[in-house]
Design a protein around this motif. Structure first.
Motif, PDB file in Angstrom:
ATOM      1  N   GLU A 179      -6.399   2.158   3.151  1.00  0.00           N
ATOM      2  CA  GLU A 179      -7.095   1.561   4.316  1.00  0.00           C
ATOM      3  C   GLU A 179      -7.712   0.218   3.748  1.00  0.00           C
ATOM      4  O   GLU A 179      -7.830  -0.963   3.910  1.00  0.00           O
ATOM      5  CB  GLU A 179      -7.926   2.182   5.314  1.00  0.00           C
ATOM      6  N   ALA A 180      -8.590   0.591   2.563  1.00  0.00           N
ATOM      7  CA  ALA A 180      -9.444  -0.361   1.845  1.00  0.00           C
ATOM      8  C   ALA A 180      -8.597  -1.416   1.142  1.00  0.00           C
ATOM      9  O   ALA A 180      -8.564  -2.522   1.272  1.00  0.00           O
ATOM     10  CB  ALA A 180     -10.333   0.133   0.779  1.00  0.00           C
ATOM     11  N   HIS A 233       1.819   7.920  -3.798  1.00  0.00           N
ATOM     12  CA  HIS A 233       1.213   6.820  -4.726  1.00  0.00           C
ATOM     13  C   HIS A 233      -0.130   7.046  -5.049  1.00  0.00           C
ATOM     14  O   HIS A 233      -0.796   6.179  -5.549  1.00  0.00           O
ATOM     15  CB  HIS A 233       1.642   5.522  -4.056  1.00  0.00           C
ATOM     16  N   ASP A 234      -0.566   8.251  -5.229  1.00  0.00           N
ATOM     17  CA  ASP A 234      -1.834   8.684  -5.663  1.00  0.00           C
ATOM     18  C   ASP A 234      -3.167   7.866  -4.811  1.00  0.00           C
ATOM     19  O   ASP A 234      -3.950   7.525  -5.643  1.00  0.00           O
ATOM     20  CB  ASP A 234      -2.010   8.364  -7.256  1.00  0.00           C
ATOM     21  N   LEU A 235      -2.942   7.910  -3.550  1.00  0.00           N
ATOM     22  CA  LEU A 235      -3.906   7.134  -3.028  1.00  0.00           C
ATOM     23  C   LEU A 235      -4.264   8.011  -1.560  1.00  0.00           C
ATOM     24  O   LEU A 235      -3.504   9.028  -1.214  1.00  0.00           O
ATOM     25  CB  LEU A 235      -3.566   5.941  -2.099  1.00  0.00           C
ATOM     26  N   THR A 236      -5.428   8.042  -1.413  1.00  0.00           N
ATOM     27  CA  THR A 236      -5.995   8.620  -0.076  1.00  0.00           C
ATOM     28  C   THR A 236      -5.816   7.665   0.930  1.00  0.00           C
ATOM     29  O   THR A 236      -5.508   6.385   1.156  1.00  0.00           O
ATOM     30  CB  THR A 236      -7.269   8.965  -0.080  1.00  0.00           C
ATOM     31  N   VAL A 259       2.588  10.583   8.453  1.00  0.00           N
ATOM     32  CA  VAL A 259       3.526   9.745   7.659  1.00  0.00           C
ATOM     33  C   VAL A 259       2.505   8.752   6.705  1.00  0.00           C
ATOM     34  O   VAL A 259       2.972   8.855   5.616  1.00  0.00           O
ATOM     35  CB  VAL A 259       4.375   8.705   8.689  1.00  0.00           C
ATOM     36  N   LEU A 260       1.478   8.056   7.124  1.00  0.00           N
ATOM     37  CA  LEU A 260       0.841   7.268   6.287  1.00  0.00           C
ATOM     38  C   LEU A 260      -0.053   8.124   5.070  1.00  0.00           C
ATOM     39  O   LEU A 260       0.204   7.729   4.064  1.00  0.00           O
ATOM     40  CB  LEU A 260      -0.066   6.468   7.032  1.00  0.00           C
ATOM     41  N   ALA A 261      -0.557   9.253   5.344  1.00  0.00           N
ATOM     42  CA  ALA A 261      -1.218  10.045   4.470  1.00  0.00           C
ATOM     43  C   ALA A 261      -0.184  10.542   3.465  1.00  0.00           C
ATOM     44  O   ALA A 261      -0.543  10.552   2.377  1.00  0.00           O
ATOM     45  CB  ALA A 261      -1.754  11.273   5.244  1.00  0.00           C
ATOM     46  N   ASP A 262       1.097  10.937   4.033  1.00  0.00           N
ATOM     47  CA  ASP A 262       2.138  11.297   2.793  1.00  0.00           C
ATOM     48  C   ASP A 262       2.497  10.196   1.862  1.00  0.00           C
ATOM     49  O   ASP A 262       2.573  10.401   0.875  1.00  0.00           O
ATOM     50  CB  ASP A 262       3.449  11.920   3.692  1.00  0.00           C
TER      51      ASP A 262
END
Length: 186
Positions: A63-64, A55-58, A47-50
């Motif tokens: 996390e950063a 939003h064009d983030l890894t 869910v977090l990865a999706d």
């Protein structure tokens, strides 16, 4: 309080009896709980990865940005501190900061002593908005999934059950931060 909907078996229940024939000495209650916790953790990670990708983030970017977003304004931190929080090498952190800087999501903060290694990075307004949008999406999806399965009383009971389990594991094995490596006891 009515029990959660058990109209169909989960994937662990469907496989548990088969596994138990190959796991002599294992208790089915422990194995079932372990597998459910592990699979749920993997699905929460998806869910977090999706949400991050939408939003064009890894996940690493998210996390950063999360570390910085949780800091008091001006939402900044030293790269080494952020790397330790995330369990990253300084080289990996440098690459991540470069990527986030190029995307306009972080920027250098003021130098504290003229040494570039001690120069903090700061979350930009765009970085804060992107992190917030991805986080809000993650929360919305997770809340919908969890609320669709458990009411508040069941969630309270689940948290009451999981808290002492986590304490026991952390007492024996070390602290398990939300990200990065487990800080193992020696």
């Amino acid at each position: 309080m009515s029990p959660p909907d058990a109209s169909h078996a989960d994937s662990v229940a469907a496989e548990l009896s088969s596994w138990m024939t190959h796991l002599p000495g294992a208790r089915s209650e422990v194995e079932g709980a372990r597998q459910r916790i592990r699979r749920l953790a993997r699905l929460f990670d998806e869910v977090l990865a999706d949400a991050a990708a939408d939003h064009d983030l890894t996940v690493g970017d998210w996390e950063a940005l999360s570390v910085l977003a949780r800091r008091e304004p001006p939402h900044e931190g030293l790269p080494g501190d952020i790397a330790r929080t995330l369990g990253l090498t300084s080289g990996t952190m440098s690459l991540r900061i470069d990527r986030l800087s190029r995307a306009g999501l972080v920027e250098p903060g003021p130098r504290s002593d003229g040494d570039g290694r001690s120069r903090p990075i700061r979350l930009t307004a765009a970085g804060g908005r992107r992190w917030r949008a991805a986080t809000d999406e993650r929360i919305r999806v997770e809340d919908g999934l969890v609320a669709g399965a458990l009411d508040v009383a069941h969630l309270d009971a689940l948290n009451e059950l999981l808290a002492p389990l986590l304490v026991r594991f952390e007492d024996e094995l070390g602290h398990a931060p939300a990200t990065g490596p487990v800080r193992r006891r020696r």
